[in-house]
Design a protein around this motif. Structure first.
Motif, short mmCIF file in Angstrom:
data_model
loop_
_atom_site.label_atom_id
_atom_site.label_comp_id
_atom_site.label_asym_id
_atom_site.label_seq_id
_atom_site.Cartn_x
_atom_site.Cartn_y
_atom_site.Cartn_z
N VAL A 45 0.85 -1.20 0.00
CA VAL A 45 0.00 0.00 0.00
C VAL A 45 0.89 1.25 0.00
CG1 VAL A 45 -1.73 1.31 1.29
CG2 VAL A 45 -1.95 -1.17 1.08
N LEU A 49 -3.97 5.26 -5.54
CA LEU A 49 -4.92 4.48 -4.75
C LEU A 49 -6.35 4.79 -5.18
CD1 LEU A 49 -5.07 2.37 -2.54
CD2 LEU A 49 -4.88 4.19 -0.84
N HIS A 107 -6.88 6.19 1.81
CA HIS A 107 -6.83 7.23 0.77
C HIS A 107 -7.43 8.53 1.29
CE1 HIS A 107 -7.76 9.47 -2.87
NE2 HIS A 107 -9.00 9.51 -2.44
#
Length: 176
Positions: free
Chosen positions: A19, A30, A162
């Motif tokens: 991530v 993202l 996000h």
């Protein structure tokens, strides 16, 4: 220990590193991934529609569970404190017996989110009708009601990551 990925703390370091790499590709990486996977928001916009949506799920998977008396979008739930929704039971004495009323509150943030995210949260809160604790039986019940439960939960946590890092909501301005 403070993590730069608070919504993903329970996941292995390798997943968190993936991530971080994705986020390192730019602010929109993202967002692009999530919007490609979930192109549009659900159409459940009112508390009445949310109640009907929740009741339909309950009826198809938990017929014998207690009734849900109230389901609403709640702007007071702070996702920052890691609550996506809340299940509460209000007990009242009625005559010589105790009556329980079950309420489900979903964070208003999810009024404009993909249906998969809303479904995951509703399934999670409905599972609390049978299982109070987040134990193995609880998660098995969630998977019974939604086989992709864990994937949706992970993707929802990606969205919250996000949101925290960019401040940009996805799916807000989209037409239904």
């Amino acid at each position: 220990m403070h993590s730069d990925l608070p919504y993903l703390q329970a996941y292995p370091g390798t997943v968190q590193d993936q991530v971080r790499r994705l986020m390192g590709q730019g602010k929109a990486a993202l967002a692009t991934l999530l919007q490609r996977k979930y192109p549009q928001a659900h159409s459940v916009r009112t508390d009445k529609a949310l109640y009907q949506y929740t009741t339909a799920l309950k009826t198809s998977h938990l017929r014998n569970a207690d009734a849900v008396n109230k389901v609403v979008f709640d702007s007071k739930i702070h996702v920052v404190r890691h609550a996506l929704g809340l299940h509460t039971t209000v007990s009242r004495v009625q005559g010589n017996r105790l009556a329980a009323k079950h309420e489900i509150r979903i964070a208003a943030l999810f009024k404009q989110a993909p249906e998969a995210f809303l479904r995951m949260i509703v399934v999670h809160e409905l599972a609390h009708l049978r299982e109070r604790e987040h134990n193995k039986a609880f998660y098995q019940l969630c998977e019974y009601m939604e086989p992709a439960y864990h994937q949706y939960e992970f993707d929802l946590r990606l969205y919250l990551t996000h949101l925290e890092h960019s401040g940009e909501r996805l799916w807000d301005a989209q037409e239904l």
